[in-house]
Design a protein around this motif. Sequence first.
Motif: not given
Ligand code: DC
Length: 244
Positions: A31-33, A35-36, A83, A92, A95, A101, A120-123, A149, A167, A174
């Motif tokens: 999922s981060g890809a 937002y990127r 990347r 960051s 997002s 979102r 995979e992600g944050r949420d 990293r 970040r 947030r």
């Molecule tokens: O996992 P990553 O480093 O590729 O994520 C890139 C950015 O996207 C990171 O700053 C947080 C955001 N992100 C998010 O807010 N929610 C997600 N589910 C995944 C990533």
Amino acid sequence: MVIAIDGPAGAGKSTVARAVAAELGFTYLDSGAMYRSVALAAREAGVDADDGAALGPLAAGLEIGFDGRQVLLGGRDVSDAIRRPEVTADASRVSVHPAVREALVARQRALIEAGDYVAEGRDIGTVVSPEAPLKVFLTASDEERARRRAAETGEDVASVLAAQQRRDARDTEREHGALRAADDAVELDTTGLSLEEVVARVVALARERNLAPRSKGDPGDPERTSPQFVREGSPGSPSSETPE
Ligand code: DC
């Protein structure tokens, strides 16, 4: 059905989620890809990463796809471009906007509904799929995350650490989709652990919950993994014990 793997940057989510998906025969969702990709598209369109009003419609209109390890934006391979450090920093920032979102969460839900995913992600465990039958929250010390990293990108550890702290603060503070472990997530601290150990533990959890068939010589046998790296059911802070 989805196995949710959340956690801060550099905790090993991508590598672990990819390997778990391969082991179980599920599809991997980064999922981060997404937002990127929004951050890259915004840069290219000259839209500021803080301009939520413009970013919402932009995110909703993007065509983001995956083909194996490739991330496709409007059919173009952007796997490397997303990347780059400046896109990482912008991701960051973009997002934090609720409209961004909402657009991406809706797409993630649509994908997940259609198959078996390791996302995979944050949420993922808190917002995208609170009903996920297995939620894992991966952590590692700040230094270890920065070292990993830096090894990936070739940057120096000190600057990765500084950017990571900015970040982390944005991700956890947030208002919408903040980085936090779901109440029913299993927390794994990957500091000092090998990839194989972490993957084996997650695969074992999936099999214990009957989310995937057991295989012969099951590498995810819980008896074979060290118990000290798992603190089950303890929702944790993404920051580490390690001093800054
Ligand atoms: O996992 P990553 O480093 O590729 O994520 C890139 C950015 O996207 C990171 O700053 C947080 C955001 N992100 C998010 O807010 N929610 C997600 N589910 C995944 C990533």
